[in-house]
Design an enzyme around this catalytic site. Structure first.
Site, PDB file in Angstrom:
ATOM      1  N   VAL A 100      -6.870   0.769  -2.779  1.00  0.00           N
ATOM      2  CA  VAL A 100      -7.860   0.466  -1.749  1.00  0.00           C
ATOM      3  C   VAL A 100      -7.234  -0.502  -0.735  1.00  0.00           C
ATOM      4  O   VAL A 100      -6.786  -1.594  -1.090  1.00  0.00           O
ATOM      5  CB  VAL A 100      -9.139  -0.138  -2.368  1.00  0.00           C
ATOM      6  CG1 VAL A 100     -10.158  -0.441  -1.275  1.00  0.00           C
ATOM      7  CG2 VAL A 100      -9.730   0.800  -3.414  1.00  0.00           C
ATOM      8  N   LYS A 101      -7.225  -0.058   0.519  1.00  0.00           N
ATOM      9  CA  LYS A 101      -6.586  -0.857   1.571  1.00  0.00           C
ATOM     10  C   LYS A 101      -7.658  -1.692   2.265  1.00  0.00           C
ATOM     11  O   LYS A 101      -8.645  -1.153   2.801  1.00  0.00           O
ATOM     12  CB  LYS A 101      -5.904   0.093   2.554  1.00  0.00           C
ATOM     13  CG  LYS A 101      -4.780  -0.516   3.342  1.00  0.00           C
ATOM     14  CD  LYS A 101      -4.081   0.593   4.114  1.00  0.00           C
ATOM     15  CE  LYS A 101      -2.938   0.076   4.943  1.00  0.00           C
ATOM     16  NZ  LYS A 101      -2.423   1.108   5.845  1.00  0.00           N
ATOM     17  N   ILE A 102      -7.443  -2.999   2.261  1.00  0.00           N
ATOM     18  CA  ILE A 102      -8.459  -3.948   2.723  1.00  0.00           C
ATOM     19  C   ILE A 102      -7.859  -4.814   3.835  1.00  0.00           C
ATOM     20  O   ILE A 102      -6.745  -5.342   3.659  1.00  0.00           O
ATOM     21  CB  ILE A 102      -8.834  -4.909   1.555  1.00  0.00           C
ATOM     22  CG1 ILE A 102      -9.249  -4.137   0.307  1.00  0.00           C
ATOM     23  CG2 ILE A 102      -9.818  -5.978   1.955  1.00  0.00           C
ATOM     24  CD1 ILE A 102     -10.701  -3.829   0.207  1.00  0.00           C
ATOM     25  N   THR A 160      -1.792   5.252   4.577  1.00  0.00           N
ATOM     26  CA  THR A 160      -2.506   5.849   5.702  1.00  0.00           C
ATOM     27  C   THR A 160      -3.319   4.729   6.342  1.00  0.00           C
ATOM     28  O   THR A 160      -3.428   3.632   5.786  1.00  0.00           O
ATOM     29  CB  THR A 160      -3.479   6.953   5.233  1.00  0.00           C
ATOM     30  OG1 THR A 160      -4.445   6.350   4.372  1.00  0.00           O
ATOM     31  CG2 THR A 160      -2.771   8.050   4.489  1.00  0.00           C
TER      32      THR A 160
END
Ligand code: E4P
Length: 219
Positions: free
Chosen positions: A87-89, A27
Site C-alpha cells: 500500500v503506497k501512502i 505505480t
C-alpha cells in the site's frame, strides 16, 4: 539491490519480467492515467493483472485519499486484492498514522513523495516497509537527489531501521549505478533506464570481432 519497474504498462512489465531481473513494480495515479486506466473497478483489475505478471514481486498500489480513515479503507481494499500488494501512502500527517496502522496489521507499505531526511525518519519510525525518495524530481530543482539517498542510508544504518530505501524517480542508468554504490536497497525506474545498463560499445565491438573470427575459421 532490488530492481522495480516504475510503470503501469503491462507490455513493459512483461519485458522486464522475461529478462529475469524484476523484483517488483511501482505505480502511481499519473502512471495509471498515462495507460488510460480509469474508474475504480478497472484500476483494481489492472493491479491484479500486474501482480499476475510480476509473480513474486512487490507491487505498489497508491491510495487517493488524504485523510487517515480514507487511507485505511482504501489501503485495506488494495491489500485484499493480492498478497503482493504494497500500500503506497503519501508522506503527510495522516499518512504517517496510516503507515503505523498498516505496520501493526502486518500489511506492507511504501511511503511516497519523500524529499527530505526528516520525512524518511518519520516514515521509518511509523514502520514503513519502503520509503521512496524521488531523486530525479530533486535533481530537476537543482537539489542533489543522490545526497538524500546517502543521508537516509546513514540515518537508517545508525539506528538499524528495517525500512528499505527505494530510490524512486530514477531517470537514467547512472542514477541506478550511484544508488547501488550508496547502498539503496531498491531502485525503481523506467524500462529504458534498466535496459541502458546493458550498453557498452566495447561489448558490441568485441562480439562483432568474435563472430567474425569464428566465421573465418568455420567457412
Ligand atoms: C515512485 O514510486 C514514483 O512512481 C516515481 O518514481 C516518480 O517518478 P517521476 O518523477 O519520473 O514521475
Amino acid at each position: 539491490m532490488k530492481f522495480f519497474i516504475d510503470t503501469a504498462n503491462l507490455d513493459q512489465i512483461v519485458e522486464a519480467q522475461n529478462l529475469g531481473i524484476l523484483d517488483g513494480v511501482t505505480t502511481n495515479p499519473s502512471l495509471m492515467a498515462k495507460e488510460g486506466i480509469t474508474g475504480q473497478d478497472n484500476i483494481m483489475k489492472h493491479y491484479v493483472d500486474i501482480c499476475n505478471i510480476a509473480k513474486d514481486g512487490d507491487i505498489s498500489a497508491e491510495v487517493i485519499s488524504t485523510d487517515y480513515e480514507g487511507m485505511v479503507r482504501e489501503g485495506e481494499a488494495l491489500a485484499n486484492l493480492h498478497p503482493n500488494i504494497v500500500v503506497k501512502i503519501p508522506m503527510i500527517k495522516d499518512g504517517v498514522k496510516a503507515l503505523k496502522y498498516f505496520s501493526e496489521k502486518g500489511i506492507k507499505t511504501n511511503c511516497t513523495l519523500i524529499f527530505s531526511a526528516g520525512q524518511a525518519l518519520l516514515a521509518a519510525k511509523a514502520g514503513a516497509t519502503y520509503v521512496s525518495p524521488f531523486i530525479g524530481r530533486l535533481d530537476d530543482v537543482s537539489t542533489d537527489g543522490l545526497a538524500l539517498i546517502e543521508q537516509i542510508r546513514t540515518i537508517y544504518d545508525n539506528y538499524m531501521f528495517d525500512t528499505e530505501i527505494l530510490a524512486a524517480s530514477v531517470r537514467h542508468p547512472m542514477h541506478i549505478i550511484e544508488c547501488a554504490e550508496i547502498g539503496a536497497d531498491v531502485m525503481t525506474g523506467p524500462l529504458s533506464a534498466i535496459l541502458a545498463l546493458l550498453n557498452h560499445p566495447l561489448t558490441d565491438i568485441g562480439l562483432e570481432k568474435f563472430l567474425a573470427d569464428y566465421a573465418k575459421g568455420n567457412k
